[in-house]
Design a protein around this motif. Structure first.
Motif, PDB file in Angstrom:
ATOM      1  N   UNK A   1      -8.616 -47.748  61.537  1.00 29.13           N
ATOM      2  CA  UNK A   1      -9.163 -47.921  62.895  1.00 29.13           C
ATOM      3  C   UNK A   1     -10.400 -47.056  63.103  1.00 29.13           C
ATOM      4  N   UNK A   2     -11.285 -47.530  63.986  1.00 26.84           N
ATOM      5  CA  UNK A   2     -12.450 -46.742  64.360  1.00 26.84           C
ATOM      6  C   UNK A   2     -12.080 -45.948  65.615  1.00 26.84           C
ATOM      7  N   UNK A   3     -12.219 -44.634  65.573  1.00 26.73           N
ATOM      8  CA  UNK A   3     -11.842 -43.783  66.718  1.00 26.73           C
ATOM      9  C   UNK A   3     -13.086 -43.311  67.458  1.00 26.73           C
ATOM     10  N   UNK A   4     -12.935 -43.136  68.751  1.00 23.26           N
ATOM     11  CA  UNK A   4     -14.027 -42.600  69.579  1.00 23.26           C
ATOM     12  C   UNK A   4     -13.487 -41.445  70.423  1.00 23.26           C
ATOM     13  N   UNK A   5     -14.415 -40.753  71.075  1.00 20.82           N
ATOM     14  CA  UNK A   5     -14.044 -39.582  71.894  1.00 20.82           C
ATOM     15  C   UNK A   5     -13.060 -39.994  72.997  1.00 20.82           C
ATOM     16  N   UNK A   6     -11.927 -39.314  73.065  1.00 16.74           N
ATOM     17  CA  UNK A   6     -10.875 -39.663  74.020  1.00 16.74           C
ATOM     18  C   UNK A   6     -11.287 -39.478  75.464  1.00 16.74           C
ATOM     19  N   UNK A   7     -12.356 -38.745  75.681  1.00 11.22           N
ATOM     20  CA  UNK A   7     -12.750 -38.498  77.070  1.00 11.22           C
ATOM     21  C   UNK A   7     -13.249 -39.775  77.762  1.00 11.22           C
TER      22      UNK A   7
ATOM     23  N   UNK B   1     -13.632 -36.591  83.270  1.00  8.46           N
ATOM     24  CA  UNK B   1     -13.717 -35.372  84.076  1.00  8.46           C
ATOM     25  C   UNK B   1     -12.917 -34.219  83.507  1.00  8.46           C
ATOM     26  N   UNK B   2     -11.998 -34.504  82.595  1.00  9.08           N
ATOM     27  CA  UNK B   2     -11.152 -33.427  82.099  1.00  9.08           C
ATOM     28  C   UNK B   2     -11.792 -32.788  80.878  1.00  9.08           C
ATOM     29  N   UNK B   3     -12.440 -31.670  81.090  1.00  7.82           N
ATOM     30  CA  UNK B   3     -13.196 -31.032  80.003  1.00  7.82           C
ATOM     31  C   UNK B   3     -12.272 -30.415  78.968  1.00  7.82           C
ATOM     32  N   UNK B   4     -10.989 -30.387  79.237  1.00 10.45           N
ATOM     33  CA  UNK B   4     -10.077 -29.823  78.246  1.00 10.45           C
ATOM     34  C   UNK B   4      -9.484 -30.919  77.356  1.00 10.45           C
ATOM     35  N   UNK B   5      -9.908 -32.153  77.581  1.00  6.27           N
ATOM     36  CA  UNK B   5      -9.410 -33.244  76.732  1.00  6.27           C
ATOM     37  C   UNK B   5     -10.303 -33.343  75.508  1.00  6.27           C
ATOM     38  N   UNK B   6      -9.736 -33.058  74.367  1.00  7.34           N
ATOM     39  CA  UNK B   6     -10.481 -33.116  73.107  1.00  7.34           C
ATOM     40  C   UNK B   6      -9.607 -33.867  72.114  1.00  7.34           C
ATOM     41  N   UNK B   7      -9.722 -35.185  72.100  1.00 10.18           N
ATOM     42  CA  UNK B   7      -8.966 -35.959  71.109  1.00 10.18           C
ATOM     43  C   UNK B   7      -9.725 -37.239  70.792  1.00 10.18           C
ATOM     44  N   UNK B   8      -9.141 -38.073  69.970  1.00 13.67           N
ATOM     45  CA  UNK B   8      -9.777 -39.328  69.586  1.00 13.67           C
ATOM     46  C   UNK B   8      -8.866 -40.479  69.983  1.00 13.67           C
TER      47      UNK B   8
END
Lengths: 220, 220, 220, 220, 220, 220
Positions: free
Chosen positions: B24-30, B35-42
């Motif tokens: 799969x191709x993943x992109x920035x979870x944000x 608005x949630x600057x603490x979200x860092x996932x794919x």
């Protein structure tokens, strides 16, 4: 929902109350509801000793009756009232008042109660009719029996055509004012009483969990 | 209330989804929560075929799982979403959105669901923490397991310190949105399932009467 | 609350439906409620043409009946169902399901409806009993009449002891699911219909203000 | 929601209460809940002077604790109760009663409170487990600490395997009985306390407007 | 609560709509409310092309207006309606219907909206009065402005004494039908918009937690 | 909803209270609300005899006023408070506290009341503004008049620019705390008072049935 209790009062108590009624001074029942021109009955005068004694006997009987308490989940109760319907008397269609004066805080009437003193052979007519749209529930109880029904309905007492219909009435504020909620809680507790001991312990606890939370949620 | 289901997915399905995740191709979870600057996932890209296939497998598994349906009382479900947390990734404390776009009418998120694809030996950190005031529930499921929890809580995923945490998440609108009401109804139905057949027929009917009316009263 | 409508169907429609019932293929009624072992009746098979035609006639009659609509405040209606109770058949005490499958969204059953096709001279037994605690409302309607009652109650059909009891039943989701609220709104609209034109214009508007806001507040 | 307060009691108060517990006369804990056969603990006898003194110290500590009051929004509190769990004692899974007798009007138990007197080194086992479906919150507090949790849950105390677990418990009726509503109001007031002074005056007023109206709306 | 938006429509859009109104075919306004004998105004005929174009312009303007959407929390909107009040016309005190036909499911009118096309210099009289017991809010907006107010009130348009009052009206179903709840949610979101970025991250999350849960709880 | 009562106090009572105000000892009004830095007014000191006499006169007037009681449906009332706004004084935008201390149980403030002692010619400024989003209701009553308005609003008193504004204020807990519900009940009773005697007896009873049940349902 309705609950009929066959023997709220013992035969002796019924006799005693009937005797007190013969001594009591009665006044026009419209004193407690002057606006209802279809109310034609008699009630024991407020300070009358015989009437008070009858009321006290009824109060005691209600407070000892576990099935009634399970059904009504009472919080406060109005002083019972001795009433007499003689020939031609009746109480036309009406709805019980939402609130009655009682001490410093008015009592919300959620459940109405009629206790029958006279027997079927002592009068004709005088049926309690509870209207539910196009259907009607008709109640004429045996001496010593009581019927509990929601104060929310339109109901009436048909004209007495012979004899005398003696009843004691009262109004109860329930911990669970909504009629359907009160009945669901009552039903679930009856299921627990009848089936709980057969259940696995863990399932008893789960049922308890539901009952306690419904009671919290629905009390007012 | 929480429900952990050990084997929502079979071992084969877990393998298939893990394989799809590699393609799969993943992109920035944000993208789904800018608005949630603490979200860092794919997250798998919206139109990506492998991601969609993984979502479809999860959807099918959720729809066939009776215990989950009893617990959630689902009305509608959001499209599941494949997510990857690599080293250093996390999702800080947040609350799930009350409404998500879905077709013509937004979906109210009542229950959140995480399906675990990676196993405990494949990553460190990456725990799901559900905060309840000063207490915290910590969840790290086995591959193929799922956890259902109220969307109403503040929760987070702690930073992954090694390996990769692959999960599929989704959000479900329940017929009974209030968490306590939903749990009371679930519990009563479990009692019926486990004890009902032992009961007198009349008591079964009384229990049914309560359940049907709670469901009517609490559905929205 | 109950509503009996004397002539929901014309005499001709009753005749037509009775004729369709003679052609229809009936199957075991437990198909729609396999868990109730006290259900012993027959229902027209799902795809049967005569059964569908009877259902359609009932549907049309319900949709044209203003008094029923005022009382029920309908939102959606289940497909009516032709039922036959032959000698020995009955439907033991039960409560109607809270939700029925209907299209993409389940229908909440708030009001139940029985339409009577057979007349009193055509069968014995087969009474509809609606239980309200220790009291029971008993209904046996004339051909073409209908009764509407809350789906929330425990009710039953007593065994047929001779002849055949043909009825059509259906279930209706109301805009106002709570029974008491629905009845209060209905009653207030009846008062407006009967007394509104005699009122001062300003008081009519005030009554309208109350009705519109209760409808907003109580609809779901 | 849970609130743990580290130092509800000072070290001196803990010492005093531990001393009082050595003098107090204890009786079988089932007196307050005879139906729960899994309850095996001791409670200070009702009229016992040492027990009453311990209860009074706990009551005073609870009434002075601002964080607890903000969290619980107390209306009335049951008399605290000194309890002892000795080796082999426990309190199996149960739910706290919805109502407790207290003066003329029963107290609705919305929030339960355990105050820890013994320290971790004084006993083994005796954990407070709060069940939330398939997850469990486990609490074993330090001496002088208290935990507040909803009375709505199923919870238990595991068997003590060595030493003695002394606790004081009580039950609180909240102005806001619903758990989620109470937590939302608490959270909003915490935000005001922490951020309010930084806000524009007009926005402080707007926040106040929301808080005052939620409190009105949700109190019972 | 009221919201006035100064420039819902641009000056050009106002001009365009005023031009369309000159071409549109108007009919008696009582078509949409035949029972209110105090309604004396004109509405663009249902199928009229110029009227539809004006309605479409208003619809587009409403859908792009973020402040209005924040205030109303719209779920569905009725087709806007071009109305003309010429000399002597008025709309006596009335309350907006609780439900309007719209597609397969009636639209509940929670918020009413008037968009002003004519300016103050173009007519006299024709004020919108919103009654709140013994107080009255009076509104006469500038061209292109809009006012949003609860559909729950009794309100009226006073007689036009010169010129022509052109307005577009519409009715909106809100996700949060209760007026006070809708305003509390709106206010809390405004506080977040104005103050949120100054807050500690953790307090922002707490505020978010409250907002999301109020939205879940109060939506219908 | 608002109620203005023109003559709550007689001209004599107004004179008496104005005289008492000249003798009373006033203190900084912030005593009752220290957090509101925009509150700049004077209140009669708690134990002051003249202030107490003025409060008692106001209390008596409120208790005898039937229209006010019909509108407010009072349950409990806070002790009235004599307030003075001299030149430059004001009370910035605020919302009234949800609960006030009163005896053993806090009083929930549902309805706020201002009784005007000074007349329009005795001061300038000092208007009571009640904010409703972008609209504002402005009230400056005649001597002896009173205004009742929901305690739920944001409101203010503008700066006094000359003279002295003397008022008495109080806060009332209603049997029906929700503003819209209270107004619907009030409106329905007004319709009954104005139109009931013209109605058929049976329709009067039906209206009574609705009123009594709304009062039960909505009281708290």
């Amino acid at each position: 929902m309705f609950l009929q209790i066959e023997d709220l009062l013992s035969a002796d108590e019924v006799q005693t109350i009937a005797g007190l009624a013969r001594q009591a001074r009665f006044v026009d029942g419209r004193r407690s509801n002057p606006h209802n021109t279809t109310k034609v009955n008699l009630i024991a005068e407020a300070g009358d000793a015989a009437g008070q004694q009858a009321a006290q006997l009824a109060m005691t009987a209600l407070q000892r009756c576990e099935p009634a308490k399970n059904f009504v989940i009472p919080q406060r109760m109005a002083l019972p009232q001795l009433c007499s319907y003689r020939v031609g008397m009746k109480y036309g269609a009406h709805t019980d008042a939402a609130f009655l004066p009682l001490g410093v805080q008015p009592l919300r009437s959620d459940v109405s109660c009629t206790i029958f003193i006279s027997g079927a052979e002592e009068y004709a007519g005088g049926e309690l009719l509870i209207h539910q749209g196009t259907e009607t529930v008709r109640i004429a109880g045996k001496p010593g029996s009581a019927v509990f029904y929601p104060s929310t309905t339109v109901h009436e007492v048909t004209p007495v055509t012979s004899g005398e219909r003696l009843v004691i009435i009262t109004f109860i504020e329930s911990q669970v004012p909504d009629q359907l909620q009160r009945d669901l809680l009552y039903t679930l507790r009856e299921v627990r009483a009848l089936e709980g001991l057969k259940m696995e312990w863990q399932n008893q606890i789960q049922l308890e969990y539901v009952i306690a939370n419904l009671q919290r949620m629905w009390s007012r």
